[in-house]
Enzyme design. Structure first.
Site, PDB file in Angstrom:
ATOM      1  N   THR B 175      -6.662   0.157   4.438  1.00  0.00           N
ATOM      2  CA  THR B 175      -5.513  -0.707   4.188  1.00  0.00           C
ATOM      3  C   THR B 175      -5.860  -2.125   4.618  1.00  0.00           C
ATOM      4  OG1 THR B 175      -3.934   1.089   4.422  1.00  0.00           O
ATOM      5  CG2 THR B 175      -3.068  -1.121   4.684  1.00  0.00           C
ATOM      6  N   PHE B 177      -4.676  -5.810   5.733  1.00  0.00           N
ATOM      7  CA  PHE B 177      -3.558  -6.462   6.425  1.00  0.00           C
ATOM      8  C   PHE B 177      -3.749  -7.976   6.433  1.00  0.00           C
ATOM      9  CE2 PHE B 177      -1.323  -2.941   8.577  1.00  0.00           C
ATOM     10  CZ  PHE B 177      -2.227  -1.913   8.398  1.00  0.00           C
TER      11      PHE B 177
END
Lengths: 279, 279
Positions: B175, B177
């Site tokens: 992921t 960020f």
């Protein structure tokens, strides 16, 4: 004549049922499934004849899971339609508005009624897998403090009462649905539509300007893009598949040339269907 | 020195906390919020100094809500980082694997462990607003048949036990960020990074070839796109905002010229930040 079996996600009364009515009239037998992959699986297995699937909403954006399924299940798009989304607060008969503490619905529907919840801070939003399913559930449970957010049709199917009509924040709320066939069963295209759309998916090599070159295949022939969407490519972090819709029909000579050019510059290309443009 | 206050969505132990550690070291005070709009709201109100926000996952795709917030709250991107996502089956001490019937987690995490659930059909998937929050909840409730899916750190924070490690379907699971500041507080850029990225958002007039012309502003200067994302434009059904990431720094002369050209052809353009490229 045998009724066409149309698979939808969600309980009867879901917005997908309204889309099925717009696409197929009242003659189709609508068969509900709990998850999208189950609808696609049933289509592949021949348990249903067609699937009616939401692809994007004007407020929430694309239903990405379904873009992935378009590619992974071997389907073809035969038509599109747009359904106007109206959300209503719905409860079992006898439940009073002022007693409601929990409101069940699909997270997208809950998020489209934020102003309503801001005005009624005592109501807690509770996620449910489906709008119409939430109505069915509150009718079964019959708690005096529970309501659902769903369509007018859902209230009528389950014998529930509409306590507040049209509580959505934004009236520009439409969902676009596709009518899908197994690739080999897709009907021949009729020539009655005034305007056509074509949907395709492609990947490019990960080099500078690759997407630009791919789009040039369309732009240099004045083919008008109506949507572009990127999805992550499995197993290749930070690389993407591109889903593109444009105006025009696959067998239009200008489009044929554009697709030939695109095939040269793309690593992978699949046309998902040509279909009459929805209103 | 006062500790920097970093807002995240989710309970302590969420993957966002790991991202905050990668971006800010162990010195920042991590402040959890339940929803993304609350993190952005707290940043705007000055209740936190920075926000650490997930933007996309290599399997699930973009977190669209946060793309909308990037534009609606006046923020600037100062850094990016990628967190490797490892999902573990986590339960209170004493709970036995064979007794587990309900597994709580964020829907994205549940969907990333489909092979695990296929092998264990007795386990029901239950959506929860947050991975780490699901661990906290099963520790509080102490049911003998309930578990959660979350990070190793979440298990350790709440004193829970890991029953199965790394149950995610796909190891290519990262992921991305962003570290966000209020626009006026964004730090001056240092010059130490080897490679920079810039993120921007634009709209085009709804005419044939408009997106192609916009991308040409970048492509004709060999600026390499790393991502393009479309989001629906509120109040204008079937029109879109485009979010683009490319390699290069806003004040690089080549990029400055590209941005000038893009401003000519776009209806609206905002640069969201230039920042060192994550590893």
């Amino acid at each position: 004549m045998k009724k066409q079996r149309a698979g939808i996600q969600g309980e009867l009364g879901a917005f997908s049922q309204e889309a099925a009515r717009q696409l197929l009239g009242n003659q189709a037998q609508v068969i509900p499934f709990q998850r999208f992959d189950q609808v696609f699986g049933a289509l592949r297995a021949g348990k249903i004849d067609v699937a009616v699937i939401p692809m994007e909403n004007t407020l929430a954006g694309s239903v990405h899971e379904n873009y992935d399924h378009l590619l992974n299940f071997d389907v073809r798009i035969a038509a599109e339609t747009n359904v106007r989304i109206v959300h209503n607060l719905i409860a079992p008969p006898g439940v009073r508005f002022k007693d409601i503490r929990k409101v069940y619905s699909h997270p997208v529907a809950l998020n489209q009624c934020l102003r309503f919840f801001a005005r009624h801070p005592k109501m807690e939003r509770v996620s449910f897998y489906d709008t119409a399913g939430a109505v069915k559930m509150v009718m079964e449970e019959r708690n005096s403090d529970a309501a659902a957010i769903a369509s007018r049709v859902a209230a009528s199917i389950y014998g529930a009462k509409i306590l507040r009509r049209s509580i959505e924040d934004d009236r520009h709320n439409f969902t676009r649905f596709f009518l899908l066939y197994r690739r080999k069963d897709a009907p021949r295209r009729t020539t009655h539509a005034r305007q056509w759309k074509t949907s395709l998916v492609f990947t490019t090599r990960n080099v500078p300007g690759a997407l630009f070159r791919a789009l040039s295949a369309l732009a240099l022939r004045d083919v008008n893009l109506t949507k572009i969407e990127s999805r992550p490519l499995r197993g290749k972090p930070w690389e993407y598949l591109f889903y593109v819709d444009f105006l025009g029909r696959e067998d239009d000579p200008r489009v044929e040339k554009a697709l030939g050019h695109l095939a040269e510059v793309a690593d992978f290309l699949r046309v998902l269907g040509s279909y009459p443009r929805g209103r």
